[in-house]
Design a protein around this motif. Structure first.
Motif, short mmCIF file in Angstrom:
data_model
loop_
_atom_site.label_atom_id
_atom_site.label_comp_id
_atom_site.label_asym_id
_atom_site.label_seq_id
_atom_site.Cartn_x
_atom_site.Cartn_y
_atom_site.Cartn_z
N THR A 155 0.88 -1.19 0.00
CA THR A 155 0.00 0.00 0.00
C THR A 155 0.91 1.23 0.00
O THR A 155 1.34 1.66 -1.07
N THR A 156 1.20 1.78 1.19
CA THR A 156 2.17 2.88 1.23
C THR A 156 3.59 2.37 1.41
O THR A 156 4.52 3.17 1.59
N ASP A 157 3.78 1.07 1.36
CA ASP A 157 5.12 0.49 1.44
C ASP A 157 5.98 1.05 0.31
O ASP A 157 5.52 1.14 -0.83
N THR A 158 7.22 1.40 0.61
CA THR A 158 8.11 1.85 -0.46
C THR A 158 8.85 0.68 -1.08
O THR A 158 9.33 0.78 -2.20
N VAL A 159 8.96 -0.41 -0.34
CA VAL A 159 9.61 -1.62 -0.87
C VAL A 159 8.74 -2.82 -0.49
O VAL A 159 7.96 -2.76 0.46
#
Lengths: 392, 392
Positions: A155-159
């Motif tokens: 979701t808002t994970d960058t990795v």
């Protein structure tokens, strides 16, 4: 590697169009056997999303043949229609797998399909898109699909987050998503673990609960507990090895610990990872209570952001707990410097080097010999920005 | 008006040089009688500053002839030396008042001088400066000194806070300081209230506890509980009027409520004041628990900052409590729009107008008839900046 590191699993990750930006948003993990054992741990939030209510029922049977996960919508607080949608999703997955001829183990049944959703609360899922996405994912299932599945649950994970531990002839692997709303008191975030070890569901359950209790359950980025958190562990038995319990449990713990660390390192807006280690507590519960109180103190989290070794805020946080301690026996170290001794001023705070991302706080309660470690992050303007600039 | 609105009190506020920037930092409030009755409520933090430990003892006697307050240092976590300094401060105040001939009531004794400190934890006070400041303050005592006293206790406050309620022949007035570290479960912040009503200390105690329970105790800006919080109520009897208990208690509540609102409006970095009203709870305790959980949810506080009526985060927060409720019967209104009905989507969230500073959240638990209101603020980048850029 992810969920397909262990033998006996296929996976896929595709863009179903649930996310408006066209990014991957639907993942599928299928256990191809020969065994279909499974265990799960779910959010302790009393407001549970439809997929959590569904999957809790599925896991009671101890067998899961497939897990479908979507990002782009949590399907939480969506009433009877939301639950119907989760049910329909499980039916669609079973139908699509059976239609594709992937029914070696006697065919997929909706009651053996776990469902996980993540995204905004209070919005119904676009079921037409989701169902077409399921067909697309089934068509792309692969023993090498683990990475794509891990990417599709962001979701808002960058990795994307994956981890694997390989032992003598068997493997535990997994994937996780989560970048905010990380809090303890539950299995946190969406996590799917797989193993090719040959184990019964009650063994999986025991190992999973033991592992989450000291890993995901002690990761507390922002004190906020989700409505959708789910951690699943599936065993295929494909390795035809039954490891000793202790060795298996340790492997599961290692994967959970690694994924938990990845969640903290990717927490929304964070610039510091803070390890709060409570030592010499009278009980483990005391140590956990004190650790969580410190980890949730907004003023301390701001101070750490400003690279200020403000131990007074650590003592303030300890003072709000019911743990056994005497105020004038408390000691606090920040990055190895005992800035607080016997409840008062200790070593020179100017000796504390806070330039690096990891910050280590030790709170010594001088009341016993128990210990616990809680991980959290600093509080930053970026966290405020990420969580105020759009709905999530 | 402040603490000198009621007859029988003098006050002063001066710069003693405790604050490095030269701003006023020492306040003195003196009860000139004829009565010296007093009551106090203190932080429930188990790590208590030296002045709290001292003043708790003073208040046990039920009489206070003077209160000395300093900003610029909390004298918390300062060990035996910190306590000696508090004791020496009380002695200095008594000596200085007696030396100045202000000993009409038989002379001031250290054991009747309450001490309050606020500022950074873990730093000893500059006692030479403080003692000289006491002499200076005594020399400036005046029946018109209330405003100056209120100004001298400011820390990160942008404005000084005073309030007065005048009834038929008697008055309750007071001053407060506090702009962060506001949390419930205690009497919050530094507050001195005075009245010229003629009342015994046990009546003052009863009225003060009743008032703080529903005012300061329900103000929760950032969930952080101080080591120094003190609320004192002094009665001079100079009005020669003994009001009915109910009328007096209501006047004290009004002054506390007004000061509590001023604290919220001046909270560090805040751009929104959030009124969290919990209704239809099974018990008042349930209502308070739910209100505090909502008020402490960082994700919701960020959403409100972004003018996003994110009711899903309200339900997430309710779900972490032990209050009696059914998830599918919860209702939530934000600024008058019932955006959540029966645990699901309600009225159109686009109808919620969030342009103004005050935001009103109503959480309907549909489980009884009890209610409670908690006040908090939004979480902003300015809050992070104020609390990370310098030690406080």
């Amino acid at each position: 590697m992810s969920v397909t590191a262990a033998k006996g699993f296929t996976a896929a990750g595709i863009a179903a169009g649930i996310k408006e930006n066209g990014n991957p948003d639907l993942a599928l993990v299928v256990n191809t056997g020969p065994r279909l054992a499974a265990a799960g741990v779910f959010t302790s939030n009393r407001v549970k999303a439809a997929p959590v209510l569904w999957s809790e029922q599925v896991l009671k049977g101890g067998e899961v043949s497939a897990v479908v996960l979507n990002s782009g919508g949590a399907n939480a607080c969506t009433g009877p229609k939301g639950f119907q949608d989760t049910h329909a999703t499980a039916e669609k997955v079973a139908d699509s797998l059976n239609s594709a001829g992937l029914d070696d183990l006697g065919g997929h049944a909706p009651g053996m399909v776990a469902v996980c959703s993540t995204g905004l609360i209070g919005v119904l899922l676009p079921m037409d898109k989701l169902k077409r996405g399921v067909d697309k994912a089934v068509a792309q299932l692969s023993p090498h699909g683990g990475e794509k599945a891990a990417i599709a649950i962001k979701t808002t994970d960058t990795v994307h987050k994956t981890s694997v531990v390989t032992k003598d002839g068997w493997t535990v692997g997994g994937m996780a998503k989560g970048a905010g709303m990380l809090a303890p008191g539950l299995a946190t975030m969406l996590v799917v673990l797989t193993t090719d070890a040959d184990l019964e569901s009650d063994v999986l359950d025991r190992a999973l609960r033991a592992a989450t209790r000291t890993t995901f359950d002690r990761v507390d980025s922002d004190g906020c507990m989700s409505t959708n958190d789910t951690v699943l562990l599936l065993a295929s038995g494909a390795a035809e090895v039954t490891p000793e319990y202790a060795e298996f449990a340790e492997a599961v713990r290692q994967v959970c610990d690694d994924l938990g660390q990845q969640l903290i390192r990717d927490a929304e807006g964070a610039s510091k990872d803070i390890k709060v280690e409570v030592v010499n507590a009278a009980t483990e519960d005391d140590a956990v209570e004190v650790g969580r109180s410190i980890a949730r103190n907004n003023l301390l989290k701001c101070a750490i952001h400003g690279e200020d070794p403000n131990w007074g805020r650590v003592l303030s946080a300890i003072g709000t707990t019911s743990a056994a301690f005497e105020p004038d026996r408390l000691n606090v170290a920040i990055n190895g410097v005992w800035v607080c001794k016997n409840g008062g001023v200790g070593e020179d705070r100017d000796n504390v080097d806070m330039r690096y991302r990891e910050v280590h706080i030790v709170a010594d309660l001088a009341a016993g010999s128990e210990t616990a470690t809680i991980w959290t992050n600093d509080l930053t303007a970026d966290y405020v920005h990420e969580n105020s600039a759009y709905s999530s």
